[in-house]
Design a protein around this motif. Sequence first.
Motif, PDB file in Angstrom:
ATOM      1  N   GLU A  71      16.706 -34.931  18.817  1.00  0.00           N
ATOM      2  CA  GLU A  71      16.957 -35.785  17.655  1.00  0.00           C
ATOM      3  C   GLU A  71      16.095 -35.351  16.466  1.00  0.00           C
ATOM      4  OE1 GLU A  71      17.194 -40.482  16.357  1.00  0.00           O
ATOM      5  OE2 GLU A  71      16.568 -39.975  18.397  1.00  0.00           O
ATOM      6  N   LEU A  74      17.583 -32.151  15.075  1.00  0.00           N
ATOM      7  CA  LEU A  74      18.828 -32.387  14.345  1.00  0.00           C
ATOM      8  C   LEU A  74      18.565 -33.035  12.988  1.00  0.00           C
ATOM      9  CD1 LEU A  74      21.255 -33.535  17.188  1.00  0.00           C
ATOM     10  CD2 LEU A  74      20.960 -31.245  16.196  1.00  0.00           C
ATOM     11  N   HIS A  75      17.631 -33.982  12.940  1.00  0.00           N
ATOM     12  CA  HIS A  75      17.277 -34.594  11.652  1.00  0.00           C
ATOM     13  C   HIS A  75      16.711 -33.539  10.701  1.00  0.00           C
ATOM     14  CE1 HIS A  75      17.986 -38.902  11.738  1.00  0.00           C
ATOM     15  NE2 HIS A  75      17.680 -38.883  13.022  1.00  0.00           N
ATOM     16  N   TYR A  77      17.163 -30.253  10.778  1.00  0.00           N
ATOM     17  CA  TYR A  77      18.233 -29.329  10.394  1.00  0.00           C
ATOM     18  C   TYR A  77      19.133 -29.957   9.335  1.00  0.00           C
ATOM     19  CZ  TYR A  77      22.223 -26.185  10.652  1.00  0.00           C
ATOM     20  OH  TYR A  77      23.230 -25.311  10.326  1.00  0.00           O
ATOM     21  N   LEU A 113      18.541 -25.099  19.940  1.00  0.00           N
ATOM     22  CA  LEU A 113      19.238 -26.364  20.186  1.00  0.00           C
ATOM     23  C   LEU A 113      19.817 -26.420  21.594  1.00  0.00           C
ATOM     24  CD1 LEU A 113      21.108 -27.059  16.835  1.00  0.00           C
ATOM     25  CD2 LEU A 113      19.005 -28.103  17.696  1.00  0.00           C
ATOM     26  N   CYS A 139      26.882 -29.342  17.120  1.00  0.00           N
ATOM     27  CA  CYS A 139      25.802 -29.907  16.307  1.00  0.00           C
ATOM     28  C   CYS A 139      25.640 -29.134  15.000  1.00  0.00           C
ATOM     29  CB  CYS A 139      24.478 -29.875  17.066  1.00  0.00           C
ATOM     30  SG  CYS A 139      24.394 -31.011  18.450  1.00  0.00           S
ATOM     31  N   LEU A 143      26.495 -30.812  11.379  1.00  0.00           N
ATOM     32  CA  LEU A 143      25.397 -31.081  10.458  1.00  0.00           C
ATOM     33  C   LEU A 143      25.410 -30.188   9.226  1.00  0.00           C
ATOM     34  CD1 LEU A 143      22.618 -31.998  12.989  1.00  0.00           C
ATOM     35  CD2 LEU A 143      24.054 -33.510  11.596  1.00  0.00           C
ATOM     36  N   VAL A 158      23.546 -37.593  11.383  1.00  0.00           N
ATOM     37  CA  VAL A 158      22.805 -37.198  12.587  1.00  0.00           C
ATOM     38  C   VAL A 158      23.108 -38.180  13.714  1.00  0.00           C
ATOM     39  CG1 VAL A 158      20.516 -36.883  13.616  1.00  0.00           C
ATOM     40  CG2 VAL A 158      20.986 -36.009  11.315  1.00  0.00           C
ATOM     41  N   THR A 161      26.483 -37.463  15.076  1.00  0.00           N
ATOM     42  CA  THR A 161      26.448 -36.229  15.869  1.00  0.00           C
ATOM     43  C   THR A 161      25.851 -36.495  17.245  1.00  0.00           C
ATOM     44  OG1 THR A 161      26.258 -34.920  13.848  1.00  0.00           O
ATOM     45  CG2 THR A 161      25.622 -33.835  15.908  1.00  0.00           C
TER      46      THR A 161
END
Length: 178
Positions: A71, A74-75, A77, A113, A139, A143, A158, A161
């Motif tokens: 998480e 991803l945030h 990115y 990832l 992902c 994103l 996010v 996703t």
Amino acid sequence: MVELGSTRNGLVAVTMSQIAEQAGIGRATLYKYFPDAQAVLTAWHERQITTHLDELSAAVDPAAPAIERLEAALHTYAHIQHNSVHHHGGELATLLHRSEHVDRAQQRLRGFLQDLIVEAVRDGDLRDDVATDELATYCLHALTAAGTVPQEAVHRLVTLTLTGLTATRGKSSAGRPH
């Protein structure tokens, strides 16, 4: 990088003389390290990508559970995508994104990832009905949209996703156990 955005025909048309002048160095010095303006731009782009990959790594607490690390990654990115949108368009992006350094960085990012996803699947936090390399690709593609949404929508993107990574865990696409 040296501020070259004021060049009349854009960054693709920038000359070695303009780069040397903006950097406050002589052209001979610049040519000592770079054969042409494209090499300067490529080196700058490579440094930008490395900085972004380092940001991703730094955002992840190695002691946290895999799902939390994913998480955070991803945030980070998504925010990089959102803040880099002005670099990703036009002729310059086309020129720079065909380079080998971009391919290597994309492989490194996808692998980073995917490793987190593998751990989170193993921990039972993510769906196990889709290959982890496909989830990592999902992902990244999802994103990429963060570059086109308002800042306040990045977090929601996010979350959406992550929901796609956790939905229907252990079930077929029809919603029945497989």
